[in-house]
Design an enzyme around this catalytic site. Structure first.
Site, PDB file in Angstrom:
ATOM      1  N   ASP A   1       0.859  -1.182   0.000  1.00  0.00           N
ATOM      2  CA  ASP A   1       0.000   0.000   0.000  1.00  0.00           C
ATOM      3  C   ASP A   1       0.895   1.232   0.000  1.00  0.00           C
ATOM      4  O   ASP A   1       2.121   1.121   0.020  1.00  0.00           O
ATOM      5  CB  ASP A   1      -0.955   0.002   1.202  1.00  0.00           C
TER       6      ASP A   1
ATOM      7  N   ASP B   1       1.335   4.973   1.995  1.00  0.00           N
ATOM      8  CA  ASP B   1       0.916   5.780   3.143  1.00  0.00           C
ATOM      9  C   ASP B   1       1.348   7.232   2.964  1.00  0.00           C
ATOM     10  O   ASP B   1       2.451   7.501   2.476  1.00  0.00           O
ATOM     11  CB  ASP B   1       1.541   5.236   4.438  1.00  0.00           C
TER      12      ASP B   1
ATOM     13  N   ASP C   1      -3.393   4.805   2.486  1.00  0.00           N
ATOM     14  CA  ASP C   1      -3.720   5.286   3.830  1.00  0.00           C
ATOM     15  C   ASP C   1      -3.328   6.754   3.935  1.00  0.00           C
ATOM     16  O   ASP C   1      -2.200   7.125   3.590  1.00  0.00           O
ATOM     17  CB  ASP C   1      -2.970   4.494   4.908  1.00  0.00           C
TER      18      ASP C   1
END
Length: 510
Positions: free
Chosen positions: A343, A345, A434
């Site tokens: 992912d 961030d 995120d």
């Protein structure tokens, strides 16, 4: 890095101790025909030489029993280049100028990588040009681990992505992950700490003597290291990789939104595949899990750096639309120099924003993406941050800043790369993102915490508590002796408060 992808553990074969002359080469396929190796027995011994020859052949290398004109590389252990030349002279053999004299660490790294690695200066055996070829103190290029005391804390070690001991750390990471999935906290931490310290070493472990003086290596870990040195693989890690529970938990938790409790439930219900789970009408899924299944193929594939940079532009464009002075920083593994991740961030802060503007930003940004058709999933957790609350005593505590867990649609055209992991026939990829919104005066603490690595942050907090009588988390640093909060405008100031040398982000891959 996913340990399943990072390590290749072949079949373990116990061999009886061999005495006398090494056996003739077995008919393994030769994959690297440009290299012809000869392993020097001097200072190594017959048994270890025979084992290394066998292991190298199994890995596809051509290894000669006897030195011949075809040999291109001589590999030695605990010998200098002068030692090797002296041995050659005693055999009445003239060394060719093209012959490579290499330390055993080069061959160990080759076998760990499954292919020849680049010959670096640390691999080359030093020849003293000003004397006859005889042992010269300090001339050999064999790494010595006890040059300087190694700290038990990752925050006092510099750990880059250049891991000389991946064969060991991959196995330890698998064992740590298995214990984490089984919620065996103590054993998990022991394996994680051992793996972390090995990743920081500027030399490869080639014998058990190399482990002397290294902290965090308990008897169990040393036994595993010894097994890998002897057999080229870890029987314990191999057993985990073949364990049905481990494989099932790895598979289930690879779905976005599925934690240990859900994985345990599905495993006890007898499920072993995702297709069976999805087709079972009795199961109810959360919105997060539904998104996880819907975009599974995209989310389970790694995000590469060009994709992460494209997402960064997407985030910055949206954020500055509503807060022109906002600062957006990519954190996590990509800030530490990694080329891939699962992912992306981001930490967002603004020097001029009011508390209300801070609270509304993530809502405005996600609504903006929704209107553009880029928002595939969104879950916003509101801030519970209290300005004067002392930092948490837990080393793994989550912070209380407002944060947003997203899945964004990244159009292929935004990615400046020849390869961007897109599914064929699809012009976009689902990416996990995120976002964390923090007050401007807490940006240094939040940036330090969200950069990682996990083990680095854990040890940083442990160091603060045990060595400095302070409390550190993503919100603040508190001095328990003086009973005051210590302010910081940068990560460097936090390290200074703790009495630590500053560690750059790319040196925090503990």
């Amino acid at each position: 890095m996913d340990p399943l992808q990072a390590v290749h553990l072949g079949p373990r074969k116990k061999r009886p101790r061999q005495l006398g002359t090494p056996v003739a080469s077995t008919p393994y396929d030769i994959r690297f025909r440009d290299l012809v190796l000869f392993i020097l027995e001097k200072k190594m011994g017959t048994t270890r030489r025979a084992f290394l020859m066998e292991l190298a052949r199994r890995k596809g290398f051509r290894v000669e029993n006897e030195l011949s004109d075809s040999v291109t590389h001589i590999v030695a252990e605990n010998n200098s280049g002068s030692d090797v030349l002296e041995w050659l002279q005693l055999q009445n053999i003239k060394a060719s100028s093209e012959l490579e004299l290499l330390d055993i660490s080069w061959l160990i790294e080759c076998m760990g990588a499954g292919k020849p690695v680049e010959m670096m200066g640390r691999h080359q055996l030093v020849v003293n040009r000003n004397s006859s070829p005889s042992p010269v103190p300090g001339s050999q290029n064999v790494p010595a681990p006890a040059v300087k005391k190694i700290s038990q804390y990752a925050c006092q070690r510099r750990t880059t992505l250049n891991n000389y001991n991946q064969l060991f750390t991959d196995a330890l990471d698998i064992l740590a992950e298995n214990d984490e999935l089984r919620e065996n906290e103590g054993s998990c931490l022991a394996f994680m700490r051992a793996s972390s310290v090995l990743k920081s070493l500027p030399f490869p472990i080639t014998s058990m003597k190399d482990t002397e003086g290294i902290p965090c290596l308990g008897d169990k870990v040393k036994s595993i290291i010894e097994g890998i040195i002897e057999d080229g693989e870890s029987s314990e890690a191999k057993a985990v990789l073949n364990d049905e529970r481990y494989k099932s938990f790895k598979l289930f938790t690879s779905v976005f939104g599925v934690g240990l409790k859900t994985a345990e439930k599905w495993f006890r219900m007898g499920f072993r595949t995702l297709s069976k789970i999805q087709s079972d009408k009795s199961l109810r899924f959360t919105q997060m899990q539904k998104a996880g299944f819907l975009y599974y193929e995209d989310l389970v594939s790694c995000v590469n750096r060009p994709e992460a940079e494209a997402v960064s532009m997407l985030v910055k464009e949206a954020v500055v639309t509503f807060l022109p002075d906002a600062l957006v920083t990519m954190t996590g593994g990509f800030r530490r120099g990694k080329m891939t991740g699962h992912d992306v961030d981001f930490l967002i802060t603004s020097p001029e924003a009011t508390e209300d503007e801070e609270q509304q930003l993530l809502h405005k940004v996600t609504d903006f993406w929704k209107q553009q058709g880029l928002l595939l999933y969104c879950d916003i957790l509101e801030s519970t941050f209290e300005k004067f609350k002392q930092p948490s005593r837990k080393v793994d505590a989550l912070d209380h800043f407002q944060k947003c867990f997203l899945i964004l649609k990244l159009d292929h055209g935004r990615v400046h790369s020849e390869k961007s992991g897109q599914q064929e026939g699809k012009g976009w990829k689902a990416i996990r993102v995120d976002l964390v919104m923090c007050p401007y005066d807490r940006r240094a603490f939040a940036l330090l915490g969200w950069t990682g690595s996990r083990q680095f942050e854990r040890d940083l907090r442990r160091y603060a508590t045990h060595e400095r009588k302070m409390m550190l988390d993503n919100h603040a640093l508190y001095d328990r002796t003086k009973r005051v909060f210590l302010e910081a405008e940068s990560e460097e100031e936090i390290f200074a408060h703790l009495g630590l040398d500053y560690i750059e982000p790319w040196e925090r891959n503990a």
